[in-house]
Scaffold this motif. Sequence first.
Motif, PDB file in Angstrom:
ATOM      1  N   SER A  79       0.805  -1.218   0.000  1.00  0.00           N
ATOM      2  CA  SER A  79       0.000   0.000   0.000  1.00  0.00           C
ATOM      3  C   SER A  79       0.842   1.274   0.000  1.00  0.00           C
ATOM      4  O   SER A  79       0.339   2.358  -0.282  1.00  0.00           O
ATOM      5  N   SER A  80       2.133   1.156   0.324  1.00  0.00           N
ATOM      6  CA  SER A  80       3.031   2.321   0.311  1.00  0.00           C
ATOM      7  C   SER A  80       3.761   2.469  -1.014  1.00  0.00           C
ATOM      8  O   SER A  80       4.733   3.222  -1.113  1.00  0.00           O
ATOM      9  N   ALA A  81       3.297   1.764  -2.032  1.00  0.00           N
ATOM     10  CA  ALA A  81       3.972   1.812  -3.330  1.00  0.00           C
ATOM     11  C   ALA A  81       4.017   3.220  -3.885  1.00  0.00           C
ATOM     12  O   ALA A  81       5.001   3.621  -4.510  1.00  0.00           O
ATOM     13  N   ALA A  82       2.955   4.014  -3.659  1.00  0.00           N
ATOM     14  CA  ALA A  82       2.938   5.386  -4.181  1.00  0.00           C
ATOM     15  C   ALA A  82       4.055   6.215  -3.567  1.00  0.00           C
ATOM     16  O   ALA A  82       4.647   7.063  -4.238  1.00  0.00           O
ATOM     17  N   VAL A  83       4.357   5.961  -2.285  1.00  0.00           N
ATOM     18  CA  VAL A  83       5.447   6.687  -1.630  1.00  0.00           C
ATOM     19  C   VAL A  83       6.776   6.315  -2.274  1.00  0.00           C
ATOM     20  O   VAL A  83       7.612   7.177  -2.576  1.00  0.00           O
ATOM     21  N   VAL A  84       6.981   5.021  -2.470  1.00  0.00           N
ATOM     22  CA  VAL A  84       8.232   4.544  -3.064  1.00  0.00           C
ATOM     23  C   VAL A  84       8.389   5.092  -4.478  1.00  0.00           C
ATOM     24  O   VAL A  84       9.441   5.630  -4.847  1.00  0.00           O
ATOM     25  N   LEU A  85       7.324   4.975  -5.277  1.00  0.00           N
ATOM     26  CA  LEU A  85       7.400   5.432  -6.658  1.00  0.00           C
ATOM     27  C   LEU A  85       7.531   6.953  -6.711  1.00  0.00           C
ATOM     28  O   LEU A  85       8.308   7.497  -7.511  1.00  0.00           O
ATOM     29  N   GLY A  86       6.785   7.646  -5.856  1.00  0.00           N
ATOM     30  CA  GLY A  86       6.886   9.097  -5.822  1.00  0.00           C
ATOM     31  C   GLY A  86       8.278   9.562  -5.447  1.00  0.00           C
ATOM     32  O   GLY A  86       8.811  10.515  -6.020  1.00  0.00           O
ATOM     33  N   THR A  87       8.890   8.878  -4.478  1.00  0.00           N
ATOM     34  CA  THR A  87      10.251   9.230  -4.066  1.00  0.00           C
ATOM     35  C   THR A  87      11.246   8.962  -5.187  1.00  0.00           C
ATOM     36  O   THR A  87      12.120   9.791  -5.476  1.00  0.00           O
ATOM     37  N   ALA A  88      11.111   7.787  -5.822  1.00  0.00           N
ATOM     38  CA  ALA A  88      12.023   7.444  -6.915  1.00  0.00           C
ATOM     39  C   ALA A  88      11.917   8.456  -8.051  1.00  0.00           C
ATOM     40  O   ALA A  88      12.936   8.882  -8.614  1.00  0.00           O
ATOM     41  N   LEU A  89      10.702   8.854  -8.388  1.00  0.00           N
ATOM     42  CA  LEU A  89      10.524   9.809  -9.478  1.00  0.00           C
ATOM     43  C   LEU A  89      10.940  11.222  -9.070  1.00  0.00           C
ATOM     44  O   LEU A  89      11.378  12.009  -9.909  1.00  0.00           O
ATOM     45  N   THR A  90      10.822  11.538  -7.780  1.00  0.00           N
ATOM     46  CA  THR A  90      11.331  12.823  -7.297  1.00  0.00           C
ATOM     47  C   THR A  90      12.844  12.876  -7.434  1.00  0.00           C
ATOM     48  O   THR A  90      13.416  13.893  -7.840  1.00  0.00           O
ATOM     49  N   SER A  92       1.857  13.765  -5.037  1.00  0.00           N
ATOM     50  CA  SER A  92       1.089  12.579  -5.423  1.00  0.00           C
ATOM     51  C   SER A  92       1.591  11.324  -4.725  1.00  0.00           C
ATOM     52  O   SER A  92       0.824  10.366  -4.536  1.00  0.00           O
ATOM     53  N   GLY A  93       2.861  11.297  -4.306  1.00  0.00           N
ATOM     54  CA  GLY A  93       3.398  10.126  -3.613  1.00  0.00           C
ATOM     55  C   GLY A  93       3.275  10.246  -2.109  1.00  0.00           C
ATOM     56  O   GLY A  93       2.450   9.573  -1.478  1.00  0.00           O
ATOM     57  N   TRP A  94       4.060  11.117  -1.520  1.00  0.00           N
ATOM     58  CA  TRP A  94       4.047  11.275  -0.064  1.00  0.00           C
ATOM     59  C   TRP A  94       2.728  11.853   0.422  1.00  0.00           C
ATOM     60  O   TRP A  94       2.181  11.423   1.434  1.00  0.00           O
ATOM     61  N   GLY A  95       2.214  12.855  -0.283  1.00  0.00           N
ATOM     62  CA  GLY A  95       0.967  13.484   0.144  1.00  0.00           C
ATOM     63  C   GLY A  95      -0.194  12.515   0.142  1.00  0.00           C
ATOM     64  O   GLY A  95      -1.004  12.495   1.082  1.00  0.00           O
ATOM     65  N   ALA A  96      -0.310  11.702  -0.905  1.00  0.00           N
ATOM     66  CA  ALA A  96      -1.404  10.733  -0.980  1.00  0.00           C
ATOM     67  C   ALA A  96      -1.294   9.693   0.118  1.00  0.00           C
ATOM     68  O   ALA A  96      -2.310   9.260   0.690  1.00  0.00           O
ATOM     69  N   ASN A  97      -0.086   9.271   0.436  1.00  0.00           N
ATOM     70  CA  ASN A  97       0.094   8.267   1.480  1.00  0.00           C
ATOM     71  C   ASN A  97      -0.182   8.843   2.872  1.00  0.00           C
ATOM     72  O   ASN A  97      -0.736   8.165   3.735  1.00  0.00           O
ATOM     73  N   ARG A  98       0.203  10.096   3.090  1.00  0.00           N
ATOM     74  CA  ARG A  98       0.071  10.694   4.418  1.00  0.00           C
ATOM     75  C   ARG A  98      -1.336  11.226   4.665  1.00  0.00           C
ATOM     76  O   ARG A  98      -1.900  11.047   5.761  1.00  0.00           O
ATOM     77  N   PHE A  99      -1.940  11.855   3.672  1.00  0.00           N
ATOM     78  CA  PHE A  99      -3.227  12.515   3.894  1.00  0.00           C
ATOM     79  C   PHE A  99      -4.380  11.876   3.123  1.00  0.00           C
ATOM     80  O   PHE A  99      -5.534  12.237   3.335  1.00  0.00           O
ATOM     81  N   GLY A 100      -4.080  10.969   2.209  1.00  0.00           N
ATOM     82  CA  GLY A 100      -5.117  10.337   1.410  1.00  0.00           C
ATOM     83  C   GLY A 100      -5.165  10.896   0.001  1.00  0.00           C
ATOM     84  O   GLY A 100      -4.629  11.972  -0.290  1.00  0.00           O
ATOM     85  N   LEU A 101      -5.841  10.161  -0.879  1.00  0.00           N
ATOM     86  CA  LEU A 101      -5.896  10.563  -2.280  1.00  0.00           C
ATOM     87  C   LEU A 101      -6.635  11.878  -2.478  1.00  0.00           C
ATOM     88  O   LEU A 101      -6.214  12.730  -3.266  1.00  0.00           O
TER      89      LEU A 101
END
Length: 443
Positions: free
Chosen positions: A40-51, A363-372
């Motif tokens: 479920s934290s894939a968006a954080v990982v992908l967002g960080t990698a793309l950042t 879109s990565g960290w924000g979505a994971n921390r606060f929701g979509l």
Amino acid sequence: MGPFSHRDFRLLFSAQIVALLGTGLTTVALGLLAYDIAGSSAAVVLGTALTIKMVLYVVIAPIAAAYVDRLPRRAFLVSLDILRAAIVLALPFVTQVWQIYLLIGALQAASAAFTPTFQAVIPDIITDERQYTTALSASQVAYTMESLASPVVAALALLVIEFNVLFLGTAAGFVISAALVLRAAVPDARRAATAGGPAERILAGARIFTSTPSLRGVLAVNFAVAATGSIVVVNTVNYVRDRLGGTESDVAWMLAASGGGTLVMALAVPRLLDRFTERTVMLTGAALLTAAAIGAVAMASADRTSWAVTATVWLASGAGSAMAITPTGKVLRAAAAPSEVAAVFAAQFSLSHLAWLLAYPISGWGANRFGLVPAWALLALIAGAGAVLAPLLWRRTPPTVAGDDTAAGTAPNPLEPGSPAWRHTAAAGGTLTECQCTCTQAA
């Protein structure tokens, strides 16, 4: 055929296409790898990698552009391709998130150096000024359209193979790119770099952007593209797998829906430009991107999820991106004098990535921390701000003659491209066509 009549440019352009396809496959496979490791934290990982990718593009690309004239360029391009192939081959074996960040950082550092080096070679292969600007535009279109082809190829491949195998295809693409570069005659720099130190050369294009109304508008449009595009790139994996209950192949097909919107609209843009100005088409694209972002927020807020609604929003996002980006090359060419074309294209490369650098963490960290919903609402606000600011910054003025537009189906113009002394003025009640306008020299 313009610049494509040159064998060496055809080989180098083909190398760029293959390498871009490989990079796109890596992005799709990376999202699935992140989900495999982080769930479920894939968006954080992908967002960080793309950042990380965007930071390196913003920092390294202009530095490479400033120093590339001092390097043996063919050897440098081949080395970058081989390095990228080796890095991609290591990605299927990672088991920790930090390993993804390390390898992606190295991969994108090499990619960030490849594009400005490739663009620096073009004027030494193609000496005709009009063919040169057309070649730069073709390079930019190829870079943009990578987002279309990669998800479609990935979706078809994932029907029969595991996602890790995509990394092998990417590595093969980089090896083929290196082989094409080796076949081409890539001269070292034939002329000295632009006067001034490295810092001055790095900032030259940025100064032109800030002083030119049309380019300020392009910069605002870049933020609309990045804000809505980051929703698709970063959050599709988690949204499809967790909210829609889809498979790995479904992820790629949803990305392909966005790519399909890009393709359809990219094919329509040339005809739109026969009837409307680049400004109108690009601003309409920014508005469509804002609408798509707002649609994504409404979709995430709903109690029920829908494949059809999601695909429609993703399709609109791709279509808006095509309208906003495809005419950019013509706008850049029209705004720059011949000696400034390379600097302006390099600035667009870095500044557009700066917009993505802002959007990816949201879109990565924000979505994971606060929701979509909160994260996507903020991105929709950024897209809307770009859509509103663009027409304010880019005021309606008679367009500067941009030189040879043969590729777009119009007759070559004999005037110096980008010359600030010449303007097109429409005849009373007429439109800007060959038989209804006159060229007058500005005072």
